[in-house]
Motif scaffolding. Structure first.
Motif, PDB file in Angstrom:
ATOM      1  N   ASN A   1       0.794  -1.227   0.000  1.00 43.47           N
ATOM      2  CA  ASN A   1       0.000   0.000   0.000  1.00 43.47           C
ATOM      3  C   ASN A   1       0.827   1.278   0.000  1.00 43.47           C
ATOM      4  OD1 ASN A   1      -2.814  -0.825  -0.030  1.00 43.47           O
ATOM      5  ND2 ASN A   1      -2.307  -1.864   1.873  1.00 43.47           N
ATOM      6  N   ASP A   2       2.140   1.154   0.036  1.00 45.90           N
ATOM      7  CA  ASP A   2       2.982   2.346   0.003  1.00 45.90           C
ATOM      8  C   ASP A   2       2.747   3.094  -1.310  1.00 45.90           C
ATOM      9  OD1 ASP A   2       5.826   3.591  -0.870  1.00 45.90           O
ATOM     10  OD2 ASP A   2       5.579   3.643   1.320  1.00 45.90           O
ATOM     11  N   LYS A   3       2.606   4.403  -1.209  1.00 48.63           N
ATOM     12  CA  LYS A   3       2.287   5.219  -2.397  1.00 48.63           C
ATOM     13  C   LYS A   3       3.325   5.051  -3.506  1.00 48.63           C
ATOM     14  CE  LYS A   3       0.357   9.599  -3.535  1.00 48.63           C
ATOM     15  NZ  LYS A   3      -0.493  10.561  -2.899  1.00 48.63           N
ATOM     16  N   SER A   4       4.608   5.013  -3.139  1.00 44.74           N
ATOM     17  CA  SER A   4       5.649   4.888  -4.165  1.00 44.74           C
ATOM     18  C   SER A   4       5.591   3.532  -4.855  1.00 44.74           C
ATOM     19  CB  SER A   4       7.035   5.123  -3.571  1.00 44.74           C
ATOM     20  OG  SER A   4       7.355   4.105  -2.643  1.00 44.74           O
ATOM     21  N   VAL A   5       5.083   2.520  -4.166  1.00 48.18           N
ATOM     22  CA  VAL A   5       4.929   1.195  -4.768  1.00 48.18           C
ATOM     23  C   VAL A   5       3.685   1.161  -5.643  1.00 48.18           C
ATOM     24  CG1 VAL A   5       4.493  -1.248  -4.261  1.00 48.18           C
ATOM     25  CG2 VAL A   5       6.182   0.020  -2.919  1.00 48.18           C
ATOM     26  N   SER A   6       2.573   1.688  -5.131  1.00 47.91           N
ATOM     27  CA  SER A   6       1.313   1.595  -5.871  1.00 47.91           C
ATOM     28  C   SER A   6       1.345   2.362  -7.191  1.00 47.91           C
ATOM     29  CB  SER A   6       0.135   2.054  -5.004  1.00 47.91           C
ATOM     30  OG  SER A   6       0.255   3.412  -4.674  1.00 47.91           O
ATOM     31  N   ILE A   7       2.072   3.475  -7.267  1.00 48.50           N
ATOM     32  CA  ILE A   7       2.133   4.203  -8.538  1.00 48.50           C
ATOM     33  C   ILE A   7       3.068   3.538  -9.546  1.00 48.50           C
ATOM     34  CG2 ILE A   7       1.504   6.422  -7.514  1.00 48.50           C
ATOM     35  CD1 ILE A   7       4.455   7.231  -7.704  1.00 48.50           C
ATOM     36  N   HIS A   8       3.910   2.634  -9.063  1.00 44.56           N
ATOM     37  CA  HIS A   8       4.874   1.961  -9.933  1.00 44.56           C
ATOM     38  C   HIS A   8       4.247   0.820 -10.744  1.00 44.56           C
ATOM     39  CE1 HIS A   8       8.851   0.604 -11.220  1.00 44.56           C
ATOM     40  NE2 HIS A   8       8.493  -0.617 -10.894  1.00 44.56           N
ATOM     41  N   PHE A   9       3.149   0.252 -10.260  1.00 45.33           N
ATOM     42  CA  PHE A   9       2.562  -0.924 -10.889  1.00 45.33           C
ATOM     43  C   PHE A   9       1.211  -0.612 -11.522  1.00 45.33           C
ATOM     44  CE2 PHE A   9       5.460  -2.470  -7.676  1.00 45.33           C
ATOM     45  CZ  PHE A   9       6.149  -3.457  -8.365  1.00 45.33           C
ATOM     46  N   ASP A  10       1.004  -1.121 -12.732  1.00 47.11           N
ATOM     47  CA  ASP A  10      -0.282  -0.974 -13.404  1.00 47.11           C
ATOM     48  C   ASP A  10      -1.356  -1.800 -12.719  1.00 47.11           C
ATOM     49  OD1 ASP A  10       0.954   0.594 -15.349  1.00 47.11           O
ATOM     50  OD2 ASP A  10       1.424  -1.151 -16.583  1.00 47.11           O
TER      51      ASP A  10
ATOM     52  N   TYR B   1       2.976  -5.958 -12.847  1.00 44.28           N
ATOM     53  CA  TYR B   1       2.210  -6.293 -11.662  1.00 44.28           C
ATOM     54  C   TYR B   1       3.051  -6.335 -10.392  1.00 44.28           C
ATOM     55  CZ  TYR B   1       4.324 -10.764 -12.907  1.00 44.28           C
ATOM     56  OH  TYR B   1       5.208 -11.738 -13.255  1.00 44.28           O
ATOM     57  N   LEU B   2       2.345  -6.182  -9.291  1.00 45.94           N
ATOM     58  CA  LEU B   2       2.853  -6.498  -7.976  1.00 45.94           C
ATOM     59  C   LEU B   2       1.824  -7.447  -7.390  1.00 45.94           C
ATOM     60  CD1 LEU B   2       4.569  -6.256  -5.400  1.00 45.94           C
ATOM     61  CD2 LEU B   2       3.164  -4.285  -4.775  1.00 45.94           C
ATOM     62  N   ILE B   3       2.251  -8.639  -7.058  1.00 45.89           N
ATOM     63  CA  ILE B   3       1.355  -9.648  -6.493  1.00 45.89           C
ATOM     64  C   ILE B   3       1.915 -10.055  -5.136  1.00 45.89           C
ATOM     65  CG2 ILE B   3       0.404 -11.971  -6.768  1.00 45.89           C
ATOM     66  CD1 ILE B   3       0.848 -11.555  -9.812  1.00 45.89           C
ATOM     67  N   VAL B   4       1.043 -10.091  -4.148  1.00 43.34           N
ATOM     68  CA  VAL B   4       1.431 -10.604  -2.844  1.00 43.34           C
ATOM     69  C   VAL B   4       0.760 -11.955  -2.667  1.00 43.34           C
ATOM     70  CG1 VAL B   4       1.323 -10.271  -0.350  1.00 43.34           C
ATOM     71  CG2 VAL B   4       1.697  -8.300  -1.846  1.00 43.34           C
TER      72      VAL B   4
ATOM     73  N   VAL C   1      10.230 -12.457 -14.233  1.00 36.28           N
ATOM     74  CA  VAL C   1       9.964 -11.130 -13.683  1.00 36.28           C
ATOM     75  C   VAL C   1      10.662 -10.106 -14.563  1.00 36.28           C
ATOM     76  CG1 VAL C   1      10.247  -9.647 -11.674  1.00 36.28           C
ATOM     77  CG2 VAL C   1       9.762 -12.072 -11.362  1.00 36.28           C
ATOM     78  N   GLU C   2       9.852  -9.338 -15.265  1.00 37.65           N
ATOM     79  CA  GLU C   2      10.384  -8.309 -16.163  1.00 37.65           C
ATOM     80  C   GLU C   2       9.497  -7.093 -16.094  1.00 37.65           C
ATOM     81  OE1 GLU C   2       8.637  -9.823 -20.327  1.00 37.65           O
ATOM     82  OE2 GLU C   2      10.236 -11.050 -19.530  1.00 37.65           O
ATOM     83  N   LYS C   3       9.906  -6.026 -16.732  1.00 38.51           N
ATOM     84  CA  LYS C   3       9.145  -4.778 -16.760  1.00 38.51           C
ATOM     85  C   LYS C   3       8.849  -4.270 -15.350  1.00 38.51           C
ATOM     86  CE  LYS C   3       6.555  -6.290 -20.779  1.00 38.51           C
ATOM     87  NZ  LYS C   3       5.227  -6.594 -21.245  1.00 38.51           N
ATOM     88  N   GLY C   4       9.677  -4.598 -14.384  1.00 32.10           N
ATOM     89  CA  GLY C   4       9.460  -4.109 -13.029  1.00 32.10           C
ATOM     90  C   GLY C   4       8.392  -4.859 -12.259  1.00 32.10           C
ATOM     91  N   SER C   5       7.930  -5.987 -12.758  1.00 29.14           N
ATOM     92  CA  SER C   5       6.925  -6.774 -12.052  1.00 29.14           C
ATOM     93  C   SER C   5       7.572  -7.494 -10.871  1.00 29.14           C
ATOM     94  CB  SER C   5       6.295  -7.795 -12.990  1.00 29.14           C
ATOM     95  OG  SER C   5       5.629  -7.129 -14.040  1.00 29.14           O
ATOM     96  N   ARG C   6       6.774  -7.716  -9.823  1.00 29.27           N
ATOM     97  CA  ARG C   6       7.293  -8.375  -8.631  1.00 29.27           C
ATOM     98  C   ARG C   6       6.232  -9.263  -8.004  1.00 29.27           C
ATOM     99  NH1 ARG C   6      11.196  -6.890 -10.669  1.00 29.27           N
ATOM    100  NH2 ARG C   6      12.757  -5.454  -9.919  1.00 29.27           N
ATOM    101  N   ILE C   7       6.704 -10.312  -7.343  1.00 27.12           N
ATOM    102  CA  ILE C   7       5.842 -11.164  -6.535  1.00 27.12           C
ATOM    103  C   ILE C   7       6.444 -11.186  -5.135  1.00 27.12           C
ATOM    104  CG2 ILE C   7       4.927 -13.471  -6.145  1.00 27.12           C
ATOM    105  CD1 ILE C   7       5.107 -13.952  -9.163  1.00 27.12           C
TER     106      ILE C   7
END
Length: 159
Positions: free
Chosen positions: A15-24, A49-52, A72-78
């Motif tokens: 939920n961090d703002k800097s994280v949420s704006i980074h992912f579509d 994506y960012l998936i938890v 994991v590419e294009k800045g996507s993270r799990i």
């Protein structure tokens, strides 16, 4: 071990703002022992994506859930949370797992005092009982935080 704050930490990052704006796309998925793979995967799209994946119990589950995703590419993270070290090590791609530990007594007290009293110190007449409460939290940060939240909403004087 439960109640160390694994999910809370992941939730704060998610939920961090800097994280949420980074992912579509961001998707929070709780994966307990009785998860439904198809239902879970239907929620997740293959984009940036960012998936938890919260509370994964075995390596097979990790493999099944991550198989549909490209490298994991294009800045996507799990992000993976688990109680099992073998699952954390198996799911590690680029960084070592973060191993949360129990708080020491003084750390539990600091957390409880800061959360319950904010910028003020605990009143002297409540110090002993406050430290006893912190001790009874047994080093579990989530328990300390929850109890402190309850204390924060009450009048702070001994009756």
């Amino acid at each position: 071990m439960p109640s160390l704050g694994k999910t809370t930490l992941a939730y704060k990052v998610y939920n961090d703002k800097s994280v949420s704006i980074h992912f579509d796309l961001r998707q929070w998925c709780t994966v307990d022992q009785g998860y439904a793979e198809k239902k879970l995967l239907d929620k997740i799209f293959n984009q940036r994506y960012l998936i938890v994946l919260d509370d994964v119990w075995d390596t097979t589950t990790w493999d099944e859930l991550t198989r549909p995703f490209p490298e994991v590419e294009k800045g996507s993270r799990i992000i993976l949370t688990t109680r099992k070290k073998e699952v954390a090590l198996h799911g590690k791609l680029y960084i070592a797992p973060l191993n949360l530990r129990l708080l020491r007594s003084e750390e539990s007290w600091e957390l409880l005092e800061k959360r319950a009293f904010g910028n003020e110190s605990c009143p002297d007449d409540l110090l002993d009982v406050g430290k006893e409460i912190a001790e009874n939290c047994k080093g579990l940060s989530l328990v300390s935080n929850m109890i402190a939240g309850g204390i924060a909403r009450r009048e702070k004087k001994r009756t």
